[in-house]
Write a protein that holds these residues in place. Structure first.
Motif, mmCIF file in Angstrom:
data_model
loop_
_atom_site.group_PDB
_atom_site.id
_atom_site.type_symbol
_atom_site.label_atom_id
_atom_site.label_comp_id
_atom_site.label_asym_id
_atom_site.label_seq_id
_atom_site.Cartn_x
_atom_site.Cartn_y
_atom_site.Cartn_z
ATOM 1 N N ALA A 158 37.376 -39.605 -2.617
ATOM 2 C CA ALA A 158 36.267 -38.998 -1.870
ATOM 3 C C ALA A 158 35.200 -40.039 -1.549
ATOM 4 C CB ALA A 158 35.670 -37.838 -2.663
ATOM 5 N N PHE A 159 34.874 -40.914 -2.512
ATOM 6 C CA PHE A 159 33.871 -41.944 -2.262
ATOM 7 C C PHE A 159 34.396 -43.008 -1.306
ATOM 8 C CE2 PHE A 159 31.854 -46.045 -3.461
ATOM 9 C CZ PHE A 159 30.608 -45.783 -2.902
ATOM 10 N N GLY A 201 36.189 -42.741 1.143
ATOM 11 C CA GLY A 201 36.226 -42.280 2.527
ATOM 12 C C GLY A 201 34.853 -42.063 3.132
ATOM 13 N N THR A 202 33.817 -42.703 2.575
ATOM 14 C CA THR A 202 32.462 -42.510 3.084
ATOM 15 C C THR A 202 31.891 -43.814 3.632
ATOM 16 O OG1 THR A 202 31.415 -43.022 0.966
ATOM 17 C CG2 THR A 202 32.043 -40.711 1.345
ATOM 18 N N MET A 203 30.820 -43.664 4.401
ATOM 19 C CA MET A 203 30.133 -44.856 4.902
ATOM 20 C C MET A 203 29.404 -45.560 3.762
ATOM 21 S SD MET A 203 30.957 -45.416 7.917
ATOM 22 C CE MET A 203 29.820 -46.733 8.287
ATOM 23 N N GLY A 204 29.030 -44.827 2.718
ATOM 24 C CA GLY A 204 28.410 -45.461 1.555
ATOM 25 C C GLY A 204 29.317 -46.519 0.956
ATOM 26 N N PHE A 205 30.607 -46.225 0.912
ATOM 27 C CA PHE A 205 31.601 -47.179 0.420
ATOM 28 C C PHE A 205 31.589 -48.445 1.284
ATOM 29 C CE2 PHE A 205 35.985 -48.801 0.367
ATOM 30 C CZ PHE A 205 36.197 -48.947 -0.994
ATOM 31 N N TYR A 254 29.089 -49.534 3.174
ATOM 32 C CA TYR A 254 27.820 -50.247 2.995
ATOM 33 C C TYR A 254 27.805 -51.028 1.679
ATOM 34 C CZ TYR A 254 26.223 -47.188 6.762
ATOM 35 O OH TYR A 254 26.086 -46.519 7.948
#
Length: 141
Positions: A14-15, A17-21, A23
């Motif tokens: 889940a993490f 697949g995020t833009m936070g990952f 960044y």
């Protein structure tokens, strides 16, 4: 009924697949490269160009991430199979009830099935591009 390993794999996936990952990795790579290109002095260098340690870490991370994604996909496929089984059972129950109700009302299941097949064929024809066949009106059902 997820195990702690399943929850861990799902959280990682889940993490990832995020833009936070994205960044976090962009900052991590920028700091790593800046440190090892002597932008903060020679004392900070621990992985000189061509960044062999960084390459190895990123490769290992890719291996583990792909494994976590596959674990999550396998779990998702298992959930989809359960949903498909439940949908099938629900549809079968509805069909059986409909036939029994139709018989109680004195309707012929064969005539109704023929009518359903005609509507399905007309609906499929109407969905084809450029067919010119109008959709089945609700009162014809």
């Amino acid at each position: 009924m997820r195990t702690s390993q399943d929850r861990f794999a799902d959280a990682i996936t889940a993490f990832a697949g995020t833009m936070g990952f994205v960044y976090v990795h962009a900052v991590w790579f920028a700091v790593w490269i800046a440190l090892n290109l002597r932008l903060f002095g020679s004392v900070a260098v621990f992985d000189p160009y061509p960044f062999g340690l960084l390459t190895m870490i990123v490769s290992l991370e890719a291996i583990f991430l792909s494994t976590f994604v596959m674990v999550s996909q396998n779990r998702q496929a298992a959930r989809e199979n359960v949903r498909a089984d439940l949908d099938f059972e629900t549809n079968l129950r509805a069909e059986v009830w409909a036939v029994h109700i139709g018989k109680a009302l004195g309707l012929s299941p064969q005539e109704i099935e023929l009518h359903v097949q005609e509507i399905i064929q007309q609906s499929k024809s109407a969905m084809e591009p450029g067919s010119g066949v109008p959709p089945v009106p609700p009162d014809a059902l």
